[in-house]
Write a protein that holds these residues in place. Structure first.
Motif, PDB file in Angstrom:
ATOM      1  N   GLU A 145       0.710  -1.269   0.002  1.00 40.11           N
ATOM      2  CA  GLU A 145       0.027  -0.135   0.083  1.00 40.11           C
ATOM      3  C   GLU A 145       1.027   1.258  -0.067  1.00 40.11           C
ATOM      4  N   ALA A 146       1.869   1.244   0.804  1.00 37.44           N
ATOM      5  CA  ALA A 146       2.764   2.352   0.719  1.00 37.44           C
ATOM      6  C   ALA A 146       3.453   2.611  -0.606  1.00 37.44           C
ATOM      7  N   THR A 200       1.442   8.915  -6.680  1.00 36.72           N
ATOM      8  CA  THR A 200       2.191  10.326  -6.639  1.00 36.72           C
ATOM      9  C   THR A 200       2.924  10.595  -7.779  1.00 36.72           C
ATOM     10  N   LYS A 255       0.841   4.234  -3.007  1.00 44.97           N
ATOM     11  CA  LYS A 255       0.873   5.610  -2.641  1.00 44.97           C
ATOM     12  C   LYS A 255       2.165   6.376  -3.310  1.00 44.97           C
TER      13      LYS A 255
END
Length: 137
Positions: free
Chosen positions: A84-85, A92, A88
Motif C-alpha cells: 500500500e505504501a 503520486t 501511494k
C-alpha cells in the motif's frame, strides 16, 4: 496466530481468562463450508459479486470475517502495508510527471467508474499517459 488474552473476555459462548492463549485457525476459517461453496477448490470468481459463488451455500451474504488473508490489528501482514505504501508513492509519482487521459472517451473526470475499483473482474479502464506540455523538450 497465537495471542494471550489481556483481560477476562467473553466471545460468543466462549470465556477466556486473562493470560490464556488463543489461536485462530485461519485455514479452517477460509475453508468454512457454512460460508463457502466448494471451499476446498481454488475459485477466484467467488470474490466477484456478480457470480453465484459469491454467496454462502444458503444464498446469503458471507460474513466479512470469513476471509482475512492479511489478518488485522497489530499483527497485520507487513507485505500488505508495504504494498500500500508503494502504491501511494508510485501513484503520486505518476500523477506528478504524467497527464492521464481515458482512451475510449467513455469516461470523464466527472464520471469515473468508482465501482470498478477492487479485486474482481471488470472491464479494463484504459488510460493514456503523456508528458505535460511544459515538460516536453
Amino acid at each position: 496466530s497465537t495471542l494471550a488474552v489481556s483481560e477476562d473476555t467473553k466471545l460468543g459462548s466462549y470465556r477466556f481468562k486473562k493470560g490464556q492463549k488463543v489461536m485462530v485457525n485461519f485455514t479452517s476459517l477460509h475453508m468454512n463450508p457454512a460460508e463457502w461453496q466448494t471451499p476446498e477448490k481454488f475459485l477466484p470468481r467467488r470474490f466477484d459479486p456478480g457470480n453465484p459463488l459469491y454467496l454462502t451455500p444458503e444464498g446469503k451474504k458471507r460474513h466479512p470475517g470469513s476471509f482475512v488473508p492479511f489478518h488485522g490489528g497489530r499483527r497485520i501482514c507487513f507485505g500488505k502495508t508495504f504494498a500500500e505504501a508503494n502504491l501511494k508513492i508510485m501513484g503520486t509519482y505518476l500523477t506528478q510527471f504524467f497527464d492521464f487521459a481515458f482512451v475510449d472517451g467513455k469516461y470523464t473526470a466527472a464520471s469515473l467508474p468508482m465501482n470498478q475499483l477492487g479485486q474482481s473482474i471488470f472491464p479494463p479502464l484504459l488510460v493514456r499517459l503523456t508528458k505535460p506540455a511544459e515538460a516536453r523538450p
